[in-house]
Write a protein that holds these residues in place. Structure first.
Motif, mmCIF file in Angstrom:
data_model
loop_
_atom_site.group_PDB
_atom_site.id
_atom_site.type_symbol
_atom_site.label_atom_id
_atom_site.label_comp_id
_atom_site.label_asym_id
_atom_site.label_seq_id
_atom_site.Cartn_x
_atom_site.Cartn_y
_atom_site.Cartn_z
ATOM 1 N N GLN A 1 0.840 -1.193 0.000
ATOM 2 C CA GLN A 1 0.000 0.000 0.000
ATOM 3 C C GLN A 1 0.885 1.257 0.000
ATOM 4 O OE1 GLN A 1 -2.727 -0.167 3.297
ATOM 5 N NE2 GLN A 1 -3.899 -1.868 2.430
ATOM 6 N N PRO A 2 0.641 2.198 -0.915
ATOM 7 C CA PRO A 2 1.469 3.409 -0.960
ATOM 8 C C PRO A 2 1.089 4.458 0.082
ATOM 9 C CG PRO A 2 -0.130 3.451 -2.733
ATOM 10 C CD PRO A 2 -0.277 2.116 -2.055
ATOM 11 N N GLY A 3 -0.037 4.271 0.759
ATOM 12 C CA GLY A 3 -0.434 5.246 1.771
ATOM 13 C C GLY A 3 -0.606 6.629 1.174
ATOM 14 N N SER A 4 -0.079 7.629 1.881
ATOM 15 C CA SER A 4 -0.278 9.018 1.453
ATOM 16 C C SER A 4 0.453 9.362 0.168
ATOM 17 C CB SER A 4 0.175 9.964 2.563
ATOM 18 O OG SER A 4 -0.630 9.795 3.714
ATOM 19 N N ALA A 5 1.360 8.494 -0.311
ATOM 20 C CA ALA A 5 2.019 8.738 -1.592
ATOM 21 C C ALA A 5 1.012 8.678 -2.740
ATOM 22 C CB ALA A 5 3.137 7.728 -1.811
ATOM 23 N N PHE A 6 -0.191 8.128 -2.463
ATOM 24 C CA PHE A 6 -1.253 8.073 -3.474
ATOM 25 C C PHE A 6 -2.078 9.365 -3.501
ATOM 26 C CE2 PHE A 6 -5.682 7.160 -4.616
ATOM 27 C CZ PHE A 6 -5.525 6.526 -5.855
ATOM 28 N N LYS A 7 -2.036 10.140 -2.446
ATOM 29 C CA LYS A 7 -2.902 11.309 -2.314
ATOM 30 C C LYS A 7 -2.801 12.294 -3.488
ATOM 31 C CE LYS A 7 -3.332 11.278 2.729
ATOM 32 N NZ LYS A 7 -2.941 11.935 3.999
ATOM 33 N N PRO A 8 -1.608 12.492 -4.075
ATOM 34 C CA PRO A 8 -1.555 13.428 -5.210
ATOM 35 C C PRO A 8 -2.514 13.069 -6.345
ATOM 36 C CG PRO A 8 0.652 13.015 -4.416
ATOM 37 C CD PRO A 8 -0.247 12.072 -3.675
ATOM 38 N N VAL A 9 -2.847 11.791 -6.485
ATOM 39 C CA VAL A 9 -3.808 11.404 -7.521
ATOM 40 C C VAL A 9 -5.176 12.017 -7.208
ATOM 41 C CG1 VAL A 9 -4.946 9.460 -8.654
ATOM 42 C CG2 VAL A 9 -2.550 9.260 -7.974
ATOM 43 N N VAL A 10 -5.549 12.031 -5.940
ATOM 44 C CA VAL A 10 -6.829 12.625 -5.536
ATOM 45 C C VAL A 10 -6.829 14.122 -5.831
ATOM 46 C CG1 VAL A 10 -8.381 13.042 -3.588
ATOM 47 C CG2 VAL A 10 -7.130 10.867 -3.752
ATOM 48 N N TYR A 11 -5.754 14.794 -5.481
ATOM 49 C CA TYR A 11 -5.684 16.241 -5.685
ATOM 50 C C TYR A 11 -5.598 16.593 -7.165
ATOM 51 C CZ TYR A 11 -5.307 16.844 -0.674
ATOM 52 O OH TYR A 11 -5.589 16.850 0.670
ATOM 53 N N LEU A 12 -4.913 15.739 -7.958
ATOM 54 C CA LEU A 12 -4.865 15.988 -9.393
ATOM 55 C C LEU A 12 -6.248 15.812 -10.028
ATOM 56 C CD1 LEU A 12 -3.155 16.661 -11.842
ATOM 57 C CD2 LEU A 12 -2.588 14.223 -12.060
ATOM 58 N N ALA A 13 -6.986 14.822 -9.560
ATOM 59 C CA ALA A 13 -8.359 14.638 -10.046
ATOM 60 C C ALA A 13 -9.212 15.863 -9.712
ATOM 61 C CB ALA A 13 -8.963 13.375 -9.441
ATOM 62 N N ALA A 14 -8.986 16.445 -8.534
ATOM 63 C CA ALA A 14 -9.725 17.653 -8.154
ATOM 64 C C ALA A 14 -9.329 18.824 -9.051
ATOM 65 C CB ALA A 14 -9.463 17.987 -6.693
ATOM 66 N N LEU A 15 -8.041 18.978 -9.322
ATOM 67 C CA LEU A 15 -7.586 20.056 -10.204
ATOM 68 C C LEU A 15 -8.177 19.904 -11.603
ATOM 69 C CD1 LEU A 15 -3.825 20.167 -9.119
ATOM 70 C CD2 LEU A 15 -5.593 21.849 -8.546
ATOM 71 N N GLU A 16 -8.226 18.667 -12.083
ATOM 72 C CA GLU A 16 -8.816 18.420 -13.394
ATOM 73 C C GLU A 16 -10.321 18.716 -13.386
ATOM 74 O OE1 GLU A 16 -7.370 16.546 -16.710
ATOM 75 O OE2 GLU A 16 -6.414 18.333 -15.840
ATOM 76 N N ALA A 17 -10.942 18.570 -12.252
ATOM 77 C CA ALA A 17 -12.378 18.834 -12.136
ATOM 78 C C ALA A 17 -12.693 20.314 -11.929
ATOM 79 C CB ALA A 17 -12.958 18.019 -10.986
ATOM 80 N N GLY A 18 -11.667 21.166 -11.883
ATOM 81 C CA GLY A 18 -11.890 22.601 -11.776
ATOM 82 C C GLY A 18 -11.522 23.217 -10.449
ATOM 83 N N TRP A 19 -11.057 22.427 -9.502
ATOM 84 C CA TRP A 19 -10.634 22.984 -8.224
ATOM 85 C C TRP A 19 -9.289 23.704 -8.395
ATOM 86 C CZ3 TRP A 19 -12.755 21.472 -3.101
ATOM 87 C CH2 TRP A 19 -13.948 20.752 -3.220
ATOM 88 N N ALA A 20 -8.981 24.582 -7.476
ATOM 89 C CA ALA A 20 -7.714 25.315 -7.479
ATOM 90 C C ALA A 20 -6.968 25.017 -6.178
ATOM 91 C CB ALA A 20 -7.959 26.816 -7.606
ATOM 92 N N PRO A 21 -5.620 25.105 -6.189
ATOM 93 C CA PRO A 21 -4.855 24.845 -4.960
ATOM 94 C C PRO A 21 -5.273 25.724 -3.787
ATOM 95 C CG PRO A 21 -3.396 24.917 -6.851
ATOM 96 C CD PRO A 21 -4.745 25.377 -7.333
ATOM 97 N N SER A 22 -5.799 26.892 -4.082
ATOM 98 C CA SER A 22 -6.182 27.810 -2.995
ATOM 99 C C SER A 22 -7.609 27.601 -2.515
ATOM 100 C CB SER A 22 -6.021 29.261 -3.470
ATOM 101 O OG SER A 22 -6.821 29.501 -4.631
ATOM 102 N N ASP A 23 -8.344 26.695 -3.149
ATOM 103 C CA ASP A 23 -9.717 26.450 -2.714
ATOM 104 C C ASP A 23 -9.719 25.791 -1.334
ATOM 105 O OD1 ASP A 23 -10.807 27.544 -4.968
ATOM 106 O OD2 ASP A 23 -11.115 25.624 -5.989
ATOM 107 N N PRO A 24 -10.751 26.092 -0.525
ATOM 108 C CA PRO A 24 -10.781 25.537 0.838
ATOM 109 C C PRO A 24 -11.385 24.137 0.886
ATOM 110 C CG PRO A 24 -12.602 27.039 0.525
ATOM 111 C CD PRO A 24 -11.817 27.091 -0.748
ATOM 112 N N VAL A 25 -10.970 23.394 1.888
ATOM 113 C CA VAL A 25 -11.528 22.086 2.180
ATOM 114 C C VAL A 25 -11.503 21.927 3.695
ATOM 115 C CG1 VAL A 25 -9.302 20.909 1.968
ATOM 116 C CG2 VAL A 25 -11.427 19.605 1.691
ATOM 117 N N ASP A 26 -12.501 21.253 4.240
ATOM 118 C CA ASP A 26 -12.571 21.090 5.695
ATOM 119 C C ASP A 26 -11.770 19.877 6.147
ATOM 120 O OD1 ASP A 26 -14.147 23.282 6.223
ATOM 121 O OD2 ASP A 26 -16.016 22.173 5.883
#
Length: 653
Positions: free
Chosen positions: A395-420
């Motif tokens: 299991q890659p653990g948090s090394a996989f997380k960039p895939v989640v954030y890249l999917a969000a960026l592709e969906a129109g999110w920005a690095p400065s957008d908030p998340v709880d």
């Protein structure tokens, strides 16, 4: 008066009468020397002698017939020796690095066939002086040599010298099995006579030198020269020639890569033999013996490249099928980077506070093409040939997380957008952060840099698991991906090579790459059996999204959980730690190189709080810092400014 005759007188004598005279006569008869055997005795002895000679002659004749029969039978059972060229060997595979030099081989390796005239004179002299000094004088079998060896062995009380000629050795090596039997020895003698009758002395010596085993998988003097010294046999100097000649007695025992001291002593013996044979003088021998043994060929390299070599060799059927003849494989391995990678893993594990029992893997590749430049599959190939860089799925653990954030960026999110980053529960599952705290409302960039679990899961649920799964598939994660929310935290298994491929797409502007190690395959004559002509893979994400993610990952190294991996140039990366500290990762890249490090136990047992920001980040930095020495610092792809502003972080997840 009665008259007594002489006969009567004799008859009338009492038994005791004349006893003295009788005794004297018997004594005289007993003391008289014998003048010979009676005629009957002489006749019997002659008949016995003649019979013995006759039967001896008959027995000798039958012995000759028996010997002739044995020789005829063994000659009949000899292998087909009409065509020496038919005695070829199985195909061999030679692997060359990006610098063109061979670093590994599979199967017996044969060099270029050379004649005695093409070889250095001192090489031929070293072999003859040590192995068969009367080679040019005997007819294939040397009675004088046999007698000398027998006497030497008798005086020593053990076998210290052999009497086989080079011709006999050639017969044994080419045609026969190595078993020690009378039958095999008879066949060896017959073949030696046949070779001497069929070929000239120089031809026999050339065939011998082209086929004899020198250890390390090298058959023939040219293969040995390349294996040990990285040069063709035509360029061997005196000390190198003496070393190779010394290997013929026991290739494994005198292997200079394994025991240089023993090899050096054996080389001195060969040089002394050359002096004794009159080929060189004592001063020349001393100078050659004093020269340090420098193993520059693949035989002297560490076992680390064997992980990469095994991976490439196992992949060959995908390109050319199983090779039937010799093939040369041009690989992507950079020997310099490979040595740095091996050293980084060794030093990192040695310096770890609780490094005992831990294993590590490292993969480095070119982000533009996916060419693998270095690969370490474990801390010791000799102890374990299991390649954790490609065979271990963890299991890659948090090394996989960039895939989640890249999917969000592709969906129109920005690095400065908030998340709880707040507690979240999905179907009874509630992820927590490593420090047990929550940061509340933060930006995507902060959430990734701090590796916040709750925020990442919440982002995945907002983006959609299907979108994340589809992107992971396009990036090259081939294993099954879980359907549940834990996908965001890296519960899908992958190997370090696959993770390196994923991060290469981050580094090159969004193009998918297929990690590879084979550039070309050619046969012995140089004909191309396979040549790589580009990846041909399209972009899987936009260059803008890839650049935004790179900016976020640069902040992770600058001030986030990857601070321990900071370099003297722009770099981006991400830590990864799985539940109960079973796996620890660091994956990152510069403009020139992608590297992924995994640390864990083979039994998947828990480590002593080893996190991705600890030991893996240390190994990654050791490798990348040394690998980039002398390279100009370049900005990360898509970024023409400094990475994102430092982000306060907690933990080293």
């Amino acid at each position: 008066m009665t008259r007594t005759t002489a006969a009567g007188r004799r008859a009338a004598k009492p038994p005791g009468a004349g006893s003295r005279s009788g005794k004297a006569k018997r004594s005289t008869a007993a003391g008289r020397p014998r003048r010979g055997r009676p005629p009957a005795a002489r006749s019997l002895a002659g008949r016995v002698l003649r019979a013995g000679l006759l039967w001896s002659a008959v027995a000798g004749l039958w012995a000759l017939v028996a010997v002739a029969g044995v020789l005829a039978w063994q000659a009949y059972r000899l292998p087909d020796i009409g065509d020496l060229d038919r005695y070829t060997r199985a195909g061999a595979v030679r692997l060359a690095g990006a610098d063109g030099r061979m670093f590994a081989s599979f199967g017996p390796i044969y060099g270029d066939p050379l004649t005695v005239d093409q070889l250095p004179k001192h090489l031929v002299q070293a072999v003859i002086a040590t192995e068969d000094r009367r080679f040019y004088d005997h007819p294939g079998v040397d009675p004088i040599g046999l007698a000398r060896a027998a006497w030497t062995n008798l005086m020593a009380g053990r076998v210290v010298q052999g009497g086989s000629t080079l011709t006999q050795q050639l017969a044994k090596n080419v045609f026969l099995t190595p078993d020690r039997s009378i039958e095999r020895k008879i066949q060896e003698l017959l073949l030696a006579f046949w070779l001497e009758r069929t070929f000239g002395k120089d031809e026999i010596l050339s065939i011998y030198l082209n086929r004899v085993y020198f250890g390390a998988g090298a058959y023939g003097v040219d293969a040995a020269a390349r294996k040990y010294f990285g040069i063709p046999a035509t360029r061997l100097d005196l000390s190198q020639s003496a070393l190779l000649a010394g290997l013929l007695k026991a290739p494994s025992r005198y292997n200079p890569a394994v025991d240089p001291e023993r090899a050096g002593r054996r080389t001195s013996v060969v040089l002394a033999n050359m002096v004794d044979a009159g080929y060189i003088d004592q001063a020349t021998a001393r100078a050659a013996a004093a020269r340090p043994i420098a193993i520059a060929g693949p035989a002297g390299r560490g076992s680390g490249p064997r992980y990469f070599a095994d991976w490439v060799y196992d992949s060959l059927p995908d390109f050319i099928g199983r090779p039937s003849g010799d093939v040369e494989v041009a690989t992507t391995l950079d020997p310099g980077l490979q040595a740095i990678a091996e050293r980084a893993v060794d030093e990192g594990l040695a310096a770890a506070r609780h490094g005992a029992g831990l294993q590590a893997a490292l993969v480095a590749l070119d982000p533009a093409t996916g060419a693998v430049r270095a690969m370490v599959g474990g801390r010791s190939y000799g102890d374990s040939q299991f390649n954790r860089a490609v065979q271990a799925r963890r299991q890659p653990g948090s090394a996989f997380k960039p895939v989640v954030y890249l999917a969000a960026l592709e969906a129109g999110w920005a690095p400065s957008d908030p998340v709880d980053d707040a507690p979240i529960r999905i179907a009874g599952w509630a992820p927590e952060n490593i420090d047990g705290k929550f940061d509340g409302r933060i930006t995507l960039a902060q959430a990734l840099a701090r590796s916040r679990n709750a925020a990442t899961v919440r982002l995945q649920e907002a983006v959609g698991r299907g979108r994340v799964r589809a992107l992971a598939d396009r990036l090259g994660l081939s294993g099954p991906l879980p359907d549940g929310p834990s996908l965001a935290l890296g519960t899908a298994e992958a190997n370090p090579l696959e993770i390196a491929g994923v991060y290469a797409a981050f580094a090159n502007g969004g193009r998918a790459v297929f990690p590879f190690g084979v550039s070309a395959v050619r046969d012995r004559d140089g004909r191309a059996l396979y040549e790589r002509s580009g990846s041909g893979l399209p972009s899987v994400v936009s260059a803008r999204s890839a650049a935004a993610l790179t900016d976020m990952l640069a902040a992770t190294i600058a001030s986030g959980t990857g601070k321990a991996a900071r370099l003297d140039r722009p770099a981006a990366g991400k830590t990864g730690t799985t539940q109960d500290y079973r796996d620890a990762w660091f994956a990152g890249y510069t403009a020139d190189l992608v590297a992924v490090v995994w640390v864990g136990r083979d039994d998947a047992g828990a480590m002593d709080k080893v996190t991705g920001g600890g030991l893996p980040a240390d190994v990654w930095k050791r490798f990348m810092a040394a690998a980039h020495k002398g390279w100009p610092a370049r900005p990360l792809p898509g970024l023409r400014r400094s990475p994102a502003e430092p982000v306060e972080t907690a933990g080293t997840r």
